[in-house]
Design an enzyme around this catalytic site. Structure first.
Site, short mmCIF file in Angstrom:
data_model
loop_
_atom_site.label_atom_id
_atom_site.label_comp_id
_atom_site.label_asym_id
_atom_site.label_seq_id
_atom_site.Cartn_x
_atom_site.Cartn_y
_atom_site.Cartn_z
N ALA A 85 0.84 -1.21 0.00
CA ALA A 85 0.00 0.00 0.00
C ALA A 85 0.86 1.25 0.00
O ALA A 85 1.82 1.36 0.77
CB ALA A 85 -0.91 0.00 1.23
N GLY A 86 0.53 2.18 -0.86
CA GLY A 86 1.30 3.42 -0.90
C GLY A 86 0.54 4.53 -1.59
O GLY A 86 -0.31 4.28 -2.45
N ILE A 87 0.85 5.75 -1.17
CA ILE A 87 0.22 6.92 -1.78
C ILE A 87 1.30 7.96 -2.09
O ILE A 87 2.41 7.87 -1.55
CB ILE A 87 -0.83 7.58 -0.84
N THR A 88 0.97 8.89 -2.95
CA THR A 88 1.86 10.05 -3.16
C THR A 88 1.11 11.33 -2.77
O THR A 88 -0.13 11.40 -2.94
CB THR A 88 2.30 10.19 -4.63
N ASP A 90 2.77 14.59 -3.71
CA ASP A 90 3.98 15.28 -4.18
C ASP A 90 3.89 16.79 -4.02
O ASP A 90 2.82 17.40 -4.12
CB ASP A 90 4.22 14.95 -5.66
N GLN A 146 9.43 15.05 -3.72
CA GLN A 146 8.96 13.87 -2.96
C GLN A 146 9.75 13.64 -1.67
O GLN A 146 10.11 12.50 -1.37
CB GLN A 146 9.10 12.61 -3.84
N TYR A 149 7.69 10.99 0.26
CA TYR A 149 7.66 9.66 -0.36
C TYR A 149 9.06 9.02 -0.33
O TYR A 149 9.23 7.85 0.01
CB TYR A 149 7.15 9.81 -1.79
N PRO A 179 10.58 -0.84 -7.20
CA PRO A 179 10.12 -0.62 -8.58
C PRO A 179 10.58 0.74 -9.09
O PRO A 179 10.72 1.69 -8.31
CB PRO A 179 8.60 -0.63 -8.46
N TYR A 181 9.54 3.40 -12.46
CA TYR A 181 8.28 4.00 -12.87
C TYR A 181 7.46 2.95 -13.63
O TYR A 181 7.85 2.50 -14.71
CB TYR A 181 8.53 5.25 -13.72
N1 CAA Z 1 14.75 18.41 -11.24
C1 CAA Z 1 15.06 19.72 -11.21
N2 CAA Z 1 14.14 20.69 -11.32
C2 CAA Z 1 12.87 20.32 -11.44
C3 CAA Z 1 12.47 18.98 -11.47
C4 CAA Z 1 13.48 18.01 -11.37
N3 CAA Z 1 13.21 16.70 -11.41
N4 CAA Z 1 11.15 18.91 -11.58
C5 CAA Z 1 10.70 20.18 -11.65
N5 CAA Z 1 11.75 21.03 -11.56
C6 CAA Z 1 11.73 22.49 -11.61
C7 CAA Z 1 10.91 22.96 -12.78
O1 CAA Z 1 11.72 22.96 -13.97
C8 CAA Z 1 10.52 24.36 -12.32
O2 CAA Z 1 11.62 25.22 -12.51
P1 CAA Z 1 11.37 26.73 -12.98
O3 CAA Z 1 10.53 27.34 -11.91
O4 CAA Z 1 12.75 27.28 -13.05
O5 CAA Z 1 10.69 26.61 -14.29
C9 CAA Z 1 10.36 24.20 -10.82
O6 CAA Z 1 11.03 22.98 -10.48
C10 CAA Z 1 8.92 24.05 -10.41
O7 CAA Z 1 8.36 22.97 -11.17
P2 CAA Z 1 6.82 22.81 -11.35
O8 CAA Z 1 6.29 23.94 -12.18
O9 CAA Z 1 6.53 21.43 -11.83
O10 CAA Z 1 6.32 23.05 -9.85
P3 CAA Z 1 5.06 22.55 -9.15
O11 CAA Z 1 5.13 23.08 -7.76
O12 CAA Z 1 3.84 22.81 -9.95
O13 CAA Z 1 5.22 20.94 -9.13
C11 CAA Z 1 6.18 18.86 -8.56
C12 CAA Z 1 6.36 20.38 -8.54
C13 CAA Z 1 4.94 18.51 -7.72
C14 CAA Z 1 7.39 18.25 -7.95
C15 CAA Z 1 5.94 18.37 -10.01
O14 CAA Z 1 7.02 18.76 -10.79
C16 CAA Z 1 5.81 16.88 -10.08
O15 CAA Z 1 4.73 16.30 -9.84
N6 CAA Z 1 6.89 16.17 -10.41
C17 CAA Z 1 6.91 14.71 -10.47
C18 CAA Z 1 7.38 14.12 -9.20
C19 CAA Z 1 7.50 12.63 -9.38
O16 CAA Z 1 8.29 12.13 -10.16
N7 CAA Z 1 6.69 11.85 -8.65
C20 CAA Z 1 6.72 10.45 -8.79
C21 CAA Z 1 5.32 9.93 -8.70
S1 CAA Z 1 5.20 8.21 -9.15
C22 CAA Z 1 5.86 7.42 -7.84
O17 CAA Z 1 6.20 7.97 -6.85
C23 CAA Z 1 5.98 5.92 -8.00
C24 CAA Z 1 7.37 5.49 -7.83
O18 CAA Z 1 7.68 4.88 -6.80
C25 CAA Z 1 8.34 5.68 -8.89
#
Ligand code: CAA
Length: 242
Positions: A85-88, A90, A146, A149, A179, A181
């Site tokens: 079980a897990g949630i995000t 972010d 994260q 997470y 895992p 993605y």
């Molecule tokens: N590395 C460096 N910079 C990053 C970045 C990264 N990975 N991701 C975003 N940024 C930067 C953006 O380029 C942006 O920079 P600028 O302001 O200079 O343009 C700044 O961060 C803000 O980015 P956002 O506009 O996206 O900001 P936000 O607040 O709307 O959202 C966030 C931020 C929630 C982190 C969004 O980017 C996001 O959802 N990212 C994905 C996170 C992710 O990978 N989650 C995994 C979910 S799946 C999972 O967890 C399962 C598993 O086990 C693998």
């Protein structure tokens, strides 16, 4: 193989549903726990005939009650536990609320304590147990947005190694799968442009499939896997080599 009873938390959707089905097909008696989505749970049970049990894995008392219900319904003690079980929730640190932090820690990490604590006495008494904890590439490598997470999943990896040492003399193995993605609702919720960049960094060139993870679970829970304990199996298409 005697029909061993397996419980998969978060076992009616996403990776968990595929793990539940794979265990069922392999001849285990399976129960799937779920936290909230009744509709998905009903659909899952209709399609698979695997019974689903609702409780919050972040709540210790609810876990005690849930384990009692599963044991009664399936007619035997839980010998295989998959903490999936897990949630995000972010968000970057400067925008993250305490509630976002706490929800992820409770559901993803405290759940491993809660559930393992509820089955460990029985496993010790019978000198058999298989616990598989689903960690994450993001617990190994960290991930922008994260801290909650990554901390919870990283915690799972430490939890696994500590409990593995305690279980070893009682034939209770404890392993983790990390895992990468995987193509599930959770990953599809990642903003499209961000996800595109992530996929570009996966050497095999695609998202994982839930089956890719279930295959690892089957391997680790087998009766003859008793020498594999405290390990982390990365299933991530080569995205992170740890
Ligand atoms: N590395 C460096 N910079 C990053 C970045 C990264 N990975 N991701 C975003 N940024 C930067 C953006 O380029 C942006 O920079 P600028 O302001 O200079 O343009 C700044 O961060 C803000 O980015 P956002 O506009 O996206 O900001 P936000 O607040 O709307 O959202 C966030 C931020 C929630 C982190 C969004 O980017 C996001 O959802 N990212 C994905 C996170 C992710 O990978 N989650 C995994 C979910 S799946 C999972 O967890 C399962 C598993 O086990 C693998």
């Amino acid at each position: 193989m005697a029909e061993r009873v397996a419980l998969v938390t978060g076992g009616t959707r996403g990776i968990g549903a595929t793990i539940s089905s794979a265990l069922n097909k392999a001849g285990y008696k399976v129960a799937a726990n779920y936290g909230g989505n009744e509709e998905a749970a009903k659909k899952f049970t209709m399609e698979t005939m695997i019974p689903a049990f609702k409780w919050d894995v972040g709540d210790f008392k609810a876990c005690e009650d849930g384990v009692r219900r599963v044991t009664q319904a399936l007619g035997g003690p839980i010998e295989i536990l998959v903490n999936n079980a897990g949630i995000t929730r972010d968000g970057t640190m400067h925008k993250m609320s305490f509630e976002q932090w706490n929800a992820v820690i409770q559901t993803n990490l405290s759940s491993c304590f809660n559930m393992s604590r509820c089955v460990i006495d029985g496993m010790r008494e019978r000198s058999f147990g298989r616990i598989v904890n689903i960690g994450s590439i993001n617990g190994q490598a960290g991930q922008y947005g994260q801290v909650n997470y990554a901390a919870a999943k990283s915690g799972i990896h430490g939890f696994t190694k500590a409990l593995a040492q305690e279980g070893a003399s009682k034939n209770i193995t404890v392993n983790a799968i990390a895992p990468g993605y995987v193509d599930t609702e959770m990953v599809r919720a990642v903003p499209e442009d961000v996800l595109k960049k992530i996929i570009a960094r996966i050497p095999v060139g695609r998202l994982g499939r839930a089956d890719d993870i279930a295959r690892g679970v089957l391997f680790l829970v087998a009766d003859d896997a008793g020498f594999i304990t405290g390990s982390t199996l990365s299933i991530n298409g080569g995205q992170h080599m740890y």
